[in-house]
Design a protein around this motif. Structure first.
Motif, PDB file in Angstrom:
ATOM      1  N   THR A   1       0.807  -1.219   0.000  1.00  0.00           N
ATOM      2  CA  THR A   1       0.000   0.000   0.000  1.00  0.00           C
ATOM      3  C   THR A   1       0.845   1.276   0.000  1.00  0.00           C
TER       4      THR A   1
ATOM      5  N   SER B   1      -5.949  -5.234   0.115  1.00  0.00           N
ATOM      6  CA  SER B   1      -4.675  -4.851  -0.500  1.00  0.00           C
ATOM      7  C   SER B   1      -4.321  -5.772  -1.664  1.00  0.00           C
TER       8      SER B   1
ATOM      9  N   HIS C   1      -4.055   2.966  -3.208  1.00  0.00           N
ATOM     10  CA  HIS C   1      -3.165   2.173  -2.354  1.00  0.00           C
ATOM     11  C   HIS C   1      -2.816   2.937  -1.078  1.00  0.00           C
TER      12      HIS C   1
END
Length: 406
Positions: free
Chosen positions: A122, A372, A393
């Motif tokens: 992320t 994710s 992200h």
């Protein structure tokens, strides 16, 4: 024998400084032994801990710097593999030092690897896509290579964090399951390395890497912001321009063998103080977090941050240069190595020492992990990675940071 000029080019003042800082810090701690951690005033304890962490970061940056130079000489995918393995080795060392140190650290491996996973998937990927997307409009990657990384990550992360909750006892694999799990993980990771450096090595090379366009002469549709912009860029493309000779490890070693050997030795000498200092850091960190009343999970997060800081800078620099595949090789490759190496090591330590290694994650972290992975799959299934993907992200990373204190 390497010439004096070549040695001076390798042993620069910055390199010698990093080596000296690490070894001087270790010798200073030896002289100050034994560290009476429990009797230290809190300001002194945190000052010493901060100094050790700073030295580890400096030494880690030195390891990464040498690994980057080796990567340049060896070429992809060998070079990036050297870089990611160097970084992951540091994390494995730090986790092992904490596990083998005083006290109970049943969740340190889980917390550290989970933090590394969320930071890479992320924060690092998000920042790289944002930087690359804003500067170059988009980043393009070899989608077959990224798919290979993500396929392994789905399997390895589920084995590490999800299956222990339903197949283990108290969130940990019993010995009867730990042995086959660590064996299968080693076999899968070894097969990945075999394919990545062999038959599938082209899947991990920069898209359009064989195309060269002189400055100011790029035609429309050929290059955009330093990144190839050919349509449907799932695989490396070729052009009418004669391809350069394929760069292999053997070719590079033949031409730069002495430099590779010397830099490898420098990398090792720079990394040894990290190993020697990691035990002291573990002891001080445990006492410091206890005095602050901070969540124990922050111990693993701090290890992940220390380890990934140099690589994060390297990955964002690659995005700034428009090297989309290098971004994913650094980020996803490091994460595959992290889980593929850390999981067997911590399970083996647990079996040999009789420690319980809790791996099962909390439901909120499992949900964020699933989001994710799904986000990564959708981002890299697209033809272009954009700044908007990067923002998504980064949004998930903020949610993960909030969850640490929930």
């Amino acid at each position: 024998m390497p010439s004096a000029a070549s040695l001076r080019a390798i042993l620069t003042p910055a390199v010698l400084l990093r080596i000296g800082v690490g070894w001087v810090a270790f010798i200073a701690l030896l002289i100050a032994q034994p560290l009476q951690v429990g009797q230290m005033p809190s300001p002194v304890l945190f000052l010493v801990l901060a100094a050790i962490v700073a030295v580890i970061v400096v030494s880690s940056s030195g390891v990464v710097a040498q690994a980057e130079r080796l990567a340049d000489r060896l070429g992809d995918p060998y070079g990036t593999l050297v870089l990611t393995l160097s970084i992951v080795l540091i994390e494995v060392i730090l986790i092992s030092a904490v596990m083998l140190g005083p006290g109970e650290h049943t969740t340190i491996a889980r917390d550290s690897v989970m933090a590394s996973t969320m930071i890479i998937l992320t924060l690092v990927i998000g920042a790289a896509l944002l930087v690359g997307g804003l500067r170059h409009r988009d980043l393009r990657v070899n989608r077959t290579g990224v798919s290979s990384y993500l396929s392994l990550l789905v399997v390895l992360l589920a084995t590490a964090f999800a299956l222990p909750a339903v197949m283990g006892t108290g969130g940990a694999y019993p010995a009867g399951l730990a042995i086959p799990v660590l064996t299968l993980t080693i076999l899968l990771y070894a097969f990945f390395l075999y394919r990545q450096t062999g038959a599938q090595s082209s899947d991990f090379k920069e898209v359009g890497a064989t195309t060269s366009v002189s400055k100011g002469s790029a035609s429309k549709g050929a290059v955009s912001g330093g990144v190839a912009s050919s349509p449907a860029v799932a695989e490396p493309v070729t052009s009418a321009i004669p391809a350069q000779p394929r760069r292999t490890a053997g070719f590079s070693l033949h031409e730069h063998g002495t430099e590779v050997i010397v830099r490898s030795l420098v990398l090792l000498i720079t990394a040894i103080p990290i190993v020697l200092l990691s035990h002291h850091m573990a002891v001080l960190l445990e006492d410091g977090l206890g005095r602050l009343g901070a969540p124990v999970v922050l111990s693993g997060v701090l290890i992940a941050v220390i380890v990934l800081l140099p690589e994060t800078i390297t990955t964002i620099r690659a995005a700034w240069m428009g090297e989309g595949q290098r971004v994913t090789n650094l980020a996803h490759g490091a994460l595959v190595s992290c889980v593929g190496l850390t999981l067997p090591v911590v399970l083996a330590i647990g079996l040999l020492t009789g420690q319980t290694v809790v791996l099962a994650e909390r439901p909120v972290n499992l949900l964020l992990l699933a989001v994710s992975l799904l986000l990564s799959l959708t981002t890299f299934s697209a033809q272009r990675g954009t700044a908007l993907h990067g923002a998504a992200h980064l949004f998930v990373f903020v949610l993960y940071a909030i969850s640490l204190f929930s």
